[in-house]
Write an enzyme that holds these catalytic residues in place. Sequence first.
Site, short mmCIF file in Angstrom:
data_model
loop_
_atom_site.label_atom_id
_atom_site.label_comp_id
_atom_site.label_asym_id
_atom_site.label_seq_id
_atom_site.Cartn_x
_atom_site.Cartn_y
_atom_site.Cartn_z
N GLU A 1 -5.54 6.86 11.40
CA GLU A 1 -5.88 5.56 11.11
C GLU A 1 -5.57 4.49 12.12
OE1 GLU A 1 -4.04 4.52 7.30
OE2 GLU A 1 -3.12 2.59 8.06
N HIS B 1 3.13 7.07 5.98
CA HIS B 1 3.22 5.59 6.33
C HIS B 1 2.91 4.80 5.12
CE1 HIS B 1 -1.00 6.76 6.82
NE2 HIS B 1 -1.30 5.61 6.57
N GLU C 1 -10.70 6.36 1.04
CA GLU C 1 -9.50 5.66 0.69
C GLU C 1 -8.71 5.92 -0.55
OE1 GLU C 1 -7.38 4.10 2.58
OE2 GLU C 1 -6.39 3.13 1.01
N ARG D 1 0.90 -1.29 0.13
CA ARG D 1 0.02 -0.08 0.06
C ARG D 1 0.93 1.14 0.03
NH1 ARG D 1 -2.28 4.46 -0.30
NH2 ARG D 1 -4.10 5.11 0.84
N HIS E 1 -2.98 10.92 5.28
CA HIS E 1 -4.36 11.71 5.03
C HIS E 1 -4.59 12.44 6.08
CE1 HIS E 1 -4.58 7.75 7.02
NE2 HIS E 1 -4.18 6.95 6.10
N HIS F 1 2.09 7.00 1.81
CA HIS F 1 0.89 8.07 1.82
C HIS F 1 0.60 8.66 3.10
CE1 HIS F 1 -1.31 4.51 3.39
NE2 HIS F 1 -2.30 5.32 3.73
MN MN Z 1 -3.31 5.13 5.65
#
Ligand code: MN
Length: 374
Positions: free
Chosen positions: A92, A131, A154, A83, A88, A86
Amino acid sequence: MTYIILYLIDDLYFNKVLDDQNPASNKGPGTDHGGQPPFKYPFSFAHKAVFSGGWTRQVTVRDLAIAKKAAGVQMKLIRGGVRELHWHVSSEWAYTISGQCRITAIDTLGRAFVDDVKEGDLWLFPGGIPHSIQGIGDDGCFFLLVFNDGNFNEFETFLLTDWLRHVPRDILAKNFQVPESTFANLTHEEMYIFASQMPRPLDVERKQASAVTGLVPNPFAFFTDKMKPNITRNGGIVKVVDARNFPVTTMAAAIVTLKPGALRELHWHPNDDEWNYFLKGKARMGVFASGGKARTMNFEEGDVGYIEQSSPHWIENIGTDDVVFIEVFGVPMFESISLAEWMAHTPSRLVDEHIFTGEDFILAINKTEAVIRP
Ligand code: MN
Ligand code: MN
């Protein structure tokens, strides 16, 4: 024509599979009343987006209208699947459902975090902290993410590659003091979730990442198998993970196991909405929303539940196996008020004048919170 009409009269179920899964909705308790909107959304209803390195699906306020303050994501990464790096705006909170993941982050002082988590372990990345997650188990990893924003998306996080693609090359060159050609291979396609090679051993990556600034003093990962349950009763156990035992966390959680027939007692949470997720078993949850509104709904593996702040509720295991579910809150501390505890610590005459049970019943209520009843 006659045949069709008779068929409808004979069998009024239009979707028997869903009706059978949701008896509380189609033959619920007689105490249910009024227009309480649904507080359940199965991840099975969510669109699954598939990529070379795994898949993901989300349940947000756009899917479940009552869930204004939290959203959830299921994600599967194949072995080696990444993943993308990134961040946000929301925090999380994550729970590893199966497999193993390598997770990385830094804190605001540039200190590094690299660790491996397995089934039952969790992590917390505060809002804005960059992360990544990578599947490293034999079958990669499967995990749950919870965000303290119902509107979270997401598919619209700040991606490293998406950003770099949208910065002029001469600015990138100046930023890193290198020639523009350094970035010639920057991909023009979205990375997001991609297949990749396995990472180097944990100690090697940790040492490399922490050069000069060191490691974060308080890790972003939490290992639930290293803590004792806060509550152990005949009917089950509860582990509370919040800022008291997990200093970095901005979100509190409880992991609850209910044995067959057991009840998570009548209670509410004064400090936030509860976002919950059923890991296993079959349960029903009843919510009272004031103004005479009450509703009961059924839950099983993969279902999301949502209870608004201070709405009282209960959860009962109605199956033959243990129910395990997670309660998540968008605040650092877990808080709850139990109906029984309230009644036990209120003058008994006053309580009796409301419910006419006789004071003996009220005086005999446990003076400490039961949490779970067999
Ligand atoms: Mn995340
Ligand atoms: Mn609760």
